[in-house]
Design an enzyme around this catalytic site. Structure first.
Site, PDB file in Angstrom:
ATOM      1  N   LYS A 135       0.849  -1.184   0.000  1.00  0.00           N
ATOM      2  CA  LYS A 135       0.000   0.000   0.000  1.00  0.00           C
ATOM      3  C   LYS A 135       0.892   1.245   0.000  1.00  0.00           C
ATOM      4  O   LYS A 135       2.049   1.127   0.432  1.00  0.00           O
ATOM      5  CB  LYS A 135      -0.965  -0.013   1.182  1.00  0.00           C
ATOM      6  CG  LYS A 135      -0.293  -0.005   2.560  1.00  0.00           C
ATOM      7  CD  LYS A 135      -0.580   1.199   3.374  1.00  0.00           C
ATOM      8  CE  LYS A 135       0.576   2.107   3.493  1.00  0.00           C
ATOM      9  NZ  LYS A 135       0.802   2.809   4.711  1.00  0.00           N
ATOM     10  N   GLU A 203       0.354   7.782  16.771  1.00  0.00           N
ATOM     11  CA  GLU A 203       1.733   7.296  16.899  1.00  0.00           C
ATOM     12  C   GLU A 203       2.600   8.366  17.561  1.00  0.00           C
ATOM     13  O   GLU A 203       2.376   9.569  17.366  1.00  0.00           O
ATOM     14  CB  GLU A 203       2.323   6.989  15.522  1.00  0.00           C
ATOM     15  CG  GLU A 203       1.580   5.894  14.783  1.00  0.00           C
ATOM     16  CD  GLU A 203       2.249   5.557  13.465  1.00  0.00           C
ATOM     17  OE1 GLU A 203       3.064   4.641  13.447  1.00  0.00           O
ATOM     18  OE2 GLU A 203       1.969   6.232  12.464  1.00  0.00           O
ATOM     19  N   HIS A 227      -5.246   1.124   6.041  1.00  0.00           N
ATOM     20  CA  HIS A 227      -5.361   0.344   7.274  1.00  0.00           C
ATOM     21  C   HIS A 227      -6.688   0.540   8.020  1.00  0.00           C
ATOM     22  O   HIS A 227      -7.362  -0.409   8.371  1.00  0.00           O
ATOM     23  CB  HIS A 227      -4.237   0.720   8.244  1.00  0.00           C
ATOM     24  CG  HIS A 227      -2.853   0.553   7.680  1.00  0.00           C
ATOM     25  ND1 HIS A 227      -2.486  -0.512   6.917  1.00  0.00           N
ATOM     26  CD2 HIS A 227      -1.742   1.322   7.804  1.00  0.00           C
ATOM     27  CE1 HIS A 227      -1.201  -0.404   6.593  1.00  0.00           C
ATOM     28  NE2 HIS A 227      -0.729   0.702   7.118  1.00  0.00           N
TER      29      HIS A 227
HETATM   30  C1  BG6 Z   1       2.625   1.887   7.836  1.00  0.00           C
HETATM   31  C2  BG6 Z   1       2.655   3.379   7.663  1.00  0.00           C
HETATM   32  O1  BG6 Z   1       1.867   1.300   6.826  1.00  0.00           O
HETATM   33  O2  BG6 Z   1       2.063   1.585   9.109  1.00  0.00           O
HETATM   34  C3  BG6 Z   1       3.477   4.013   8.766  1.00  0.00           C
HETATM   35  O3  BG6 Z   1       3.231   3.694   6.396  1.00  0.00           O
HETATM   36  C4  BG6 Z   1       2.964   3.602  10.119  1.00  0.00           C
HETATM   37  O4  BG6 Z   1       3.456   5.426   8.633  1.00  0.00           O
HETATM   38  C5  BG6 Z   1       2.815   2.082  10.209  1.00  0.00           C
HETATM   39  O5  BG6 Z   1       3.879   4.059  11.090  1.00  0.00           O
HETATM   40  C6  BG6 Z   1       2.101   1.705  11.496  1.00  0.00           C
HETATM   41  O6  BG6 Z   1       2.023   0.343  11.639  1.00  0.00           O
HETATM   42  P1  BG6 Z   1       2.840  -0.455  12.746  1.00  0.00           P
HETATM   43  O7  BG6 Z   1       2.282  -1.813  12.686  1.00  0.00           O
HETATM   44  O8  BG6 Z   1       4.260  -0.380  12.305  1.00  0.00           O
HETATM   45  O9  BG6 Z   1       2.624   0.253  14.028  1.00  0.00           O
END
Ligand code: BG6
Length: 455
Positions: A135, A203, A227
């Protein structure tokens, strides 16, 4: 052994995604010994010797704590090819070096993936080839549709794996068990009993050197378009009769097809903001627009909120609030179902802590049910109590789980063509309103909970 894939080719092997997520997940999958037996080839634009590449793979496997014999064997014999994947001759060279059926994994920005797929059409692929695509899939609805049309001329839809690692998160998968293996929740899972649903992924991470990709995507495309809408589809879908790819993905797509921005008004249904300088956990964070590689003219948001409605019998009238942002004070990553209040509270009770709610946390993985019960002491006072349970971590990181799907050519956890297009359709009015500046770009301090005016 899983029959089929003889060689996994990672296109974009030198990139951040391969290093930080894909290879650690792959190492864990090898250690988990789910029956895969393949060779690994890394392909990238930069010069790298086989030995340098092998060291890189071993480092990434070690970062995922994958140091077992199978992970070591694959890391020890993997090869690296320098190539421009948008050039047919380079693609021929790559395909000539594979053994058995290849899985081609595009760990590349959307524009390069689109160009590589166009070039691949002039070359053709061996029978049985499996494609894995990261994605964001395309850059908008039209480009996603065009890419989907191109891909099915290369391989059948069942061999196309549009990867979304959120579908490999164990807690997202636990949602299926929670909803469909317990009678009690399904009874209250509708507009009759649910007031609102919040799906939030805050985040503390900031840009992390990803300006090249992120500055053109922003929080809406990076997180909500993919997501969070998919998580919403799992939360809101009708009970599928089985968990096979057709039933599960069909049920998810049905929800997405019924989803629109709240009240059909992208301006009132969305908010956006960008972080300024601040600090998180004692580390100084520069303002987003001062980060190397950021073009301030693009006005990219780092925090996005969109409210959508699902226009069907079960959910009509229930707002689903989706929110995600970077450089925030807390990692609040959760799905919260807030139930309606009771129709009548017997006279004589005091205290009202608000309606019950169910919180499914993606970090740490847990479920909490907040209920109202008679408090300690005075039995006529209502207090809040929390029933909670933590989940054990999954066997592998989400990327291990989704790679297992790609390498077994099982599309259950990959995103179907129509679902991807629906996700772009849902956010299109918001992107258009933001482009026209109809929604102001607010600002917040890095390390805060978001713009003060939003509280
Ligand atoms: C990714 C995004 O797909 O998912 C990021 O591009 C994001 O920006 C990340 O930080 C978050 O997923 P996880 O599982 O790494 O916390």
């Amino acid at each position: 052994m899983v029959d089929g894939i003889g060689t996994l080719v990672i296109l974009g092997a030198g990139g951040d995604l391969a290093k930080r997520l894909l290879l650690p997940g792959l190492g864990q999958l090898l250690d988990a010994d789910r029956g895969h037996d393949f060779r690994l080839i890394g392909v990238g634009f930069d010069e790298m010797t086989d030995d340098e590449w092998r060291a890189r793979v071993a480092d990434s496997f070690a970062a995922g704590e994958a140091t077992g014999p199978r992970a070591r064997a694959v890391a020890g014999e993997t090869r690296y090819l320098r190539a421009d994947v948008t050039k047919p001759d380079d693609l021929r060279r790559i395909l000539a070096s594979v053994t058995g059926v290849p899985a081609l994994y595009f760990a590349l920005p959307p524009k390069v993936t689109i160009a590589a797929c166009a070039a691949l059409r002039t070359v053709g692929v061996p029978k049985g080839t499996v494609l894995g695509l990261e994605k964001p899939f395309g850059t908008d609805l039209r480009s996603a549709q065009a890419l989907n049309r191109k891909l099915v001329t290369l391989v059948p839809e069942t061999h196309i794996h549009r990867v979304d690692h959120f579908l490999g998160k164990s807690t997202v998968l636990n949602l299926l068990g929670l909803r469909f293996a317990n009678r009690i929740f399904e009874q209250v899972w509708s507009s009759e009993h649910v007031e609102r649903v919040d799906i939030r992924f805050d985040e503390t991470l900031a840009l992390e050197g990803r300006a090249g990709y992120y500055d053109k995507a922003g929080a809406l495309v990076d997180m909500i378009q993919s997501h969070l809408l998919l998580v919403m589809a799992i939360v809101a879908m009708e009970p599928p009769s089985s968990l096979d790819a057709e039933d599960l993905r069909g049920a998810m797509t049905q929800v997405l097809r019924a989803t629109r921005v709240w009240d059909g008004d992208a301006v009132t249904a969305s908010r956006r903001a960008r972080y300024g300088a601040g600090s998180i956990d004692g580390h100084k964070i520069p303002a987003y627009d001062k980060e190397p590689g950021v073009d301030p003219e693009l006005a990219t948001e780092t925090l996005a909120e969109v409210t959508v409605g699902i226009e069907n019998w079960r959910w009509a009238g229930v707002p689903f609030h989706l929110r995600s942002g970077k450089a925030l004070s807390d990692k609040r990553q959760e799905v919260v179902i807030t139930f309606k209040d009771v129709p009548h509270r017997p006279y004589g009770f005091t205290g009202n802590p608000g309606p019950a709610c169910l919180r499914i946390s993606l970090n740490p993985d847990s479920i909490e049910l907040d209920l109202n019960i008679n408090g300690e002491g005075n039995p006529f006072t209502i207090d809040r109590v929390r029933l909670d349970v933590n989940f054990a971590a999954g066997e592998m990181a989400p990327y291990g789980e989704v790679l297992h799907g790609v390498l077994s050519d099982d599309p259950t956890l990959s995103v179907r063509a129509d679902a991807v297009e629906e996700c772009w359709r849902i956010v299109a009015p918001v992107l258009a309103a933001w482009r026209k500046n109809d929604v102001p770009l607010d600002s917040y301090r890095a390390g805060s909970t978001g713009p003060t005016a939003w509280r």
